[in-house]
Design a protein around this motif. Structure first.
Motif, PDB file in Angstrom:
ATOM      1  N   ARG A 110      31.681  36.885 -15.467  1.00  0.00           N
ATOM      2  CA  ARG A 110      31.797  37.846 -16.575  1.00  0.00           C
ATOM      3  C   ARG A 110      32.168  39.229 -16.033  1.00  0.00           C
ATOM      4  O   ARG A 110      33.095  39.870 -16.524  1.00  0.00           O
ATOM      5  CB  ARG A 110      30.465  37.897 -17.331  1.00  0.00           C
ATOM      6  N   ASP A 111      31.472  39.637 -14.968  1.00  0.00           N
ATOM      7  CA  ASP A 111      31.722  40.985 -14.445  1.00  0.00           C
ATOM      8  C   ASP A 111      33.105  41.110 -13.821  1.00  0.00           C
ATOM      9  O   ASP A 111      33.682  42.190 -13.788  1.00  0.00           O
ATOM     10  CB  ASP A 111      30.622  41.381 -13.445  1.00  0.00           C
ATOM     11  N   LYS A 112      33.624  40.007 -13.317  1.00  0.00           N
ATOM     12  CA  LYS A 112      34.985  40.050 -12.745  1.00  0.00           C
ATOM     13  C   LYS A 112      36.058  39.924 -13.834  1.00  0.00           C
ATOM     14  O   LYS A 112      37.244  39.880 -13.526  1.00  0.00           O
ATOM     15  CB  LYS A 112      35.160  38.914 -11.744  1.00  0.00           C
ATOM     16  N   GLY A 113      35.645  39.750 -15.082  1.00  0.00           N
ATOM     17  CA  GLY A 113      36.616  39.720 -16.185  1.00  0.00           C
ATOM     18  C   GLY A 113      37.244  38.364 -16.459  1.00  0.00           C
ATOM     19  O   GLY A 113      38.264  38.281 -17.147  1.00  0.00           O
ATOM     20  N   PHE A 114      36.645  37.289 -15.956  1.00  0.00           N
ATOM     21  CA  PHE A 114      37.219  35.962 -16.190  1.00  0.00           C
ATOM     22  C   PHE A 114      36.818  35.357 -17.541  1.00  0.00           C
ATOM     23  O   PHE A 114      37.366  34.344 -17.944  1.00  0.00           O
ATOM     24  CB  PHE A 114      36.770  34.980 -15.095  1.00  0.00           C
ATOM     25  N   SER A 125      24.227  39.406 -26.384  1.00  0.00           N
ATOM     26  CA  SER A 125      23.499  38.499 -25.504  1.00  0.00           C
ATOM     27  C   SER A 125      23.571  37.083 -26.074  1.00  0.00           C
ATOM     28  O   SER A 125      23.903  36.143 -25.383  1.00  0.00           O
ATOM     29  CB  SER A 125      22.069  38.955 -25.302  1.00  0.00           C
ATOM     30  N   LYS A 126      23.328  36.939 -27.377  1.00  0.00           N
ATOM     31  CA  LYS A 126      23.311  35.595 -27.957  1.00  0.00           C
ATOM     32  C   LYS A 126      24.707  35.224 -28.440  1.00  0.00           C
ATOM     33  O   LYS A 126      24.987  35.239 -29.631  1.00  0.00           O
ATOM     34  CB  LYS A 126      22.318  35.556 -29.116  1.00  0.00           C
ATOM     35  N   ILE A 127      25.564  34.928 -27.477  1.00  0.00           N
ATOM     36  CA  ILE A 127      26.947  34.600 -27.841  1.00  0.00           C
ATOM     37  C   ILE A 127      27.476  33.589 -26.824  1.00  0.00           C
ATOM     38  O   ILE A 127      26.985  33.521 -25.699  1.00  0.00           O
ATOM     39  CB  ILE A 127      27.790  35.906 -27.888  1.00  0.00           C
ATOM     40  N   ASN A 128      28.448  32.806 -27.241  1.00  0.00           N
ATOM     41  CA  ASN A 128      29.062  31.858 -26.304  1.00  0.00           C
ATOM     42  C   ASN A 128      30.103  32.598 -25.469  1.00  0.00           C
ATOM     43  O   ASN A 128      30.749  33.535 -25.959  1.00  0.00           O
ATOM     44  CB  ASN A 128      29.775  30.752 -27.087  1.00  0.00           C
ATOM     45  N   TRP A 129      30.295  32.147 -24.250  1.00  0.00           N
ATOM     46  CA  TRP A 129      31.309  32.744 -23.377  1.00  0.00           C
ATOM     47  C   TRP A 129      32.260  31.661 -22.898  1.00  0.00           C
ATOM     48  O   TRP A 129      31.819  30.569 -22.508  1.00  0.00           O
ATOM     49  CB  TRP A 129      30.652  33.399 -22.160  1.00  0.00           C
ATOM     50  N   ARG A 130      33.541  31.984 -22.905  1.00  0.00           N
ATOM     51  CA  ARG A 130      34.561  31.042 -22.434  1.00  0.00           C
ATOM     52  C   ARG A 130      35.313  31.600 -21.235  1.00  0.00           C
ATOM     53  O   ARG A 130      35.479  32.820 -21.125  1.00  0.00           O
ATOM     54  CB  ARG A 130      35.620  30.805 -23.527  1.00  0.00           C
ATOM     55  N   PHE A 131      35.832  30.696 -20.439  1.00  0.00           N
ATOM     56  CA  PHE A 131      36.700  31.067 -19.315  1.00  0.00           C
ATOM     57  C   PHE A 131      38.124  31.194 -19.855  1.00  0.00           C
ATOM     58  O   PHE A 131      38.621  30.287 -20.531  1.00  0.00           O
ATOM     59  CB  PHE A 131      36.637  29.971 -18.240  1.00  0.00           C
ATOM     60  N   ARG A 132      38.757  32.307 -19.551  1.00  0.00           N
ATOM     61  CA  ARG A 132      40.126  32.556 -20.012  1.00  0.00           C
ATOM     62  C   ARG A 132      41.074  31.897 -19.008  1.00  0.00           C
ATOM     63  O   ARG A 132      41.226  32.387 -17.891  1.00  0.00           O
ATOM     64  CB  ARG A 132      40.353  34.071 -20.070  1.00  0.00           C
ATOM     65  N   VAL A 133      41.672  30.787 -19.366  1.00  0.00           N
ATOM     66  CA  VAL A 133      42.500  30.083 -18.373  1.00  0.00           C
ATOM     67  C   VAL A 133      43.893  30.719 -18.312  1.00  0.00           C
ATOM     68  O   VAL A 133      44.417  31.155 -19.341  1.00  0.00           O
ATOM     69  CB  VAL A 133      42.614  28.553 -18.641  1.00  0.00           C
ATOM     70  N   PRO A 134      44.462  30.791 -17.112  1.00  0.00           N
ATOM     71  CA  PRO A 134      45.813  31.369 -17.013  1.00  0.00           C
ATOM     72  C   PRO A 134      46.796  30.450 -17.743  1.00  0.00           C
ATOM     73  O   PRO A 134      46.737  29.234 -17.587  1.00  0.00           O
ATOM     74  CB  PRO A 134      46.082  31.369 -15.502  1.00  0.00           C
ATOM     75  N   HIS A 135      47.653  31.014 -18.558  1.00  0.00           N
ATOM     76  CA  HIS A 135      48.566  30.163 -19.320  1.00  0.00           C
ATOM     77  C   HIS A 135      49.706  29.633 -18.470  1.00  0.00           C
ATOM     78  O   HIS A 135      50.331  30.372 -17.738  1.00  0.00           O
ATOM     79  CB  HIS A 135      49.096  30.924 -20.540  1.00  0.00           C
ATOM     80  N   GLY A 136      49.941  28.340 -18.562  1.00  0.00           N
ATOM     81  CA  GLY A 136      51.104  27.743 -17.917  1.00  0.00           C
ATOM     82  C   GLY A 136      51.013  27.635 -16.404  1.00  0.00           C
ATOM     83  O   GLY A 136      52.026  27.433 -15.741  1.00  0.00           O
TER      84      GLY A 136
END
Ligand code: GLU
Length: 265
Positions: A90-94, A135-146
């Motif tokens: 999260r802190d690295k912005g992913f 705090s009470k939220i889902n977090w996703r990994f932002r995958v690089p497109h393509g």
């Protein structure tokens, strides 16, 4: 460093013939390499995992003739390790916080599908910034497109997945405080210094997701060996609900571990 493998059942039901074969192959590969095999009980999903299935899985594995090093490792007491990795990502912005429900994703007009018919996350929340204090939220990994994610599977050979097409932004942390399978497995395989992961071919695409997590966390990934999935008589993948092929019911019907193993030889 020597070979280190693991078997990693999820205690949401009784183990079936497919698990048994995968675990047996894991043990064989470890044995052939003169390595060490660990047993990891993947019990993070508190709604679906049950202590009686944990006990049943251990008993079934011992019955089959599996042997591992030390005591079984439960994931549930290891939350602090997953939390630490989550915060790093999260802190690295992913990651991005995501408020979409399953229904939102399935019904999004722009939601594409991959070849397996799985809905790809349509990107609704992906441009939301981190650090909103939720705090009470889902977090996703932002995958690089393509991007091409490539690896050589020790059984299936060279594999290529295109991130954003074959799979989309995937969950890493759930609002109930439970890490996703993808995060926990990466943190644990790295912490336990696993050198080769042996598991079912249904997880090939997950390996591509996990490789992105290894890179984001600056961890070295293990090698991978994916086993063919077992099908039932109707040609469908075995599931924990197919009780007829559970190790328990096979054993109750008089099958011996030797008979099962000879069918895979
Ligand atoms: N616990 C997972 C399962 O039972 C397997 C995870 C893995 O081997 O990476 O499907």
């Amino acid at each position: 460093m020597g070979y280190r493998g693991r078997i990693a059942p999820t205690p949401t039901g009784y183990l079936h013939l497919g698990h048994a074969r995968t675990f047996w192959i894991a043990q064989q590969r470890c044995h052939d390499a003169g390595g060490i095999l660990l047993y990891r009980n993947e019990d993070l999903d508190t709604d679906r995992c049950k202590p009686e299935y944990r006990e049943a899985a251990l008993e079934d594995c011992l019955w089959l003739g599996l042997q591992w090093e030390g005591t079984p490792i439960d994931q549930s007491p290891r939350t602090e390790h997953y939390l630490e990795a989550f915060k790093e990502l999260r802190d690295k912005g992913f990651l991005f916080p995501c408020t979409c429900t399953r229904k939102d994703i399935l019904e999004a007009p722009s939601a594409p599908h991959n070849e397996d018919g799985e809905t790809i996350y349509p990107g609704t929340c992906r441009t939301r910034q981190n650090g909103l204090g939720e705090s009470k939220i889902n977090w996703r990994f932002r995958v690089p497109h393509g991007e091409k994610v490539e690896f050589t599977d020790a059984h299936y050979g060279p594999q290529t997945f295109i991130s954003g097409e074959d799979f989309g932004d995937f969950p890493v942390w759930q609002k109930n405080g439970i890490p996703s399978y993808q995060l926990a497995v990466v943190v644990d395989d790295a912490a336990m210094k696993i050198t080769e992961v042996v598991r079912g071919a249904d997880l090939l695409t997950s390996t591509a997701r996990q490789l992105l997590l290894y890179r984001a966390l600056n961890l070295t990934p293990p090698s991978f060996y994916h086993c063919e999935l077992m099908l039932d008589e109707a040609g469908k993948r075995l599931a924990k609900r197919n009780d007829a092929l559970s190790l328990r019911s096979l054993r109750n019907r008089g099958k011996t571990p030797e008979e099962l193993r000879s069918e895979w030889a």
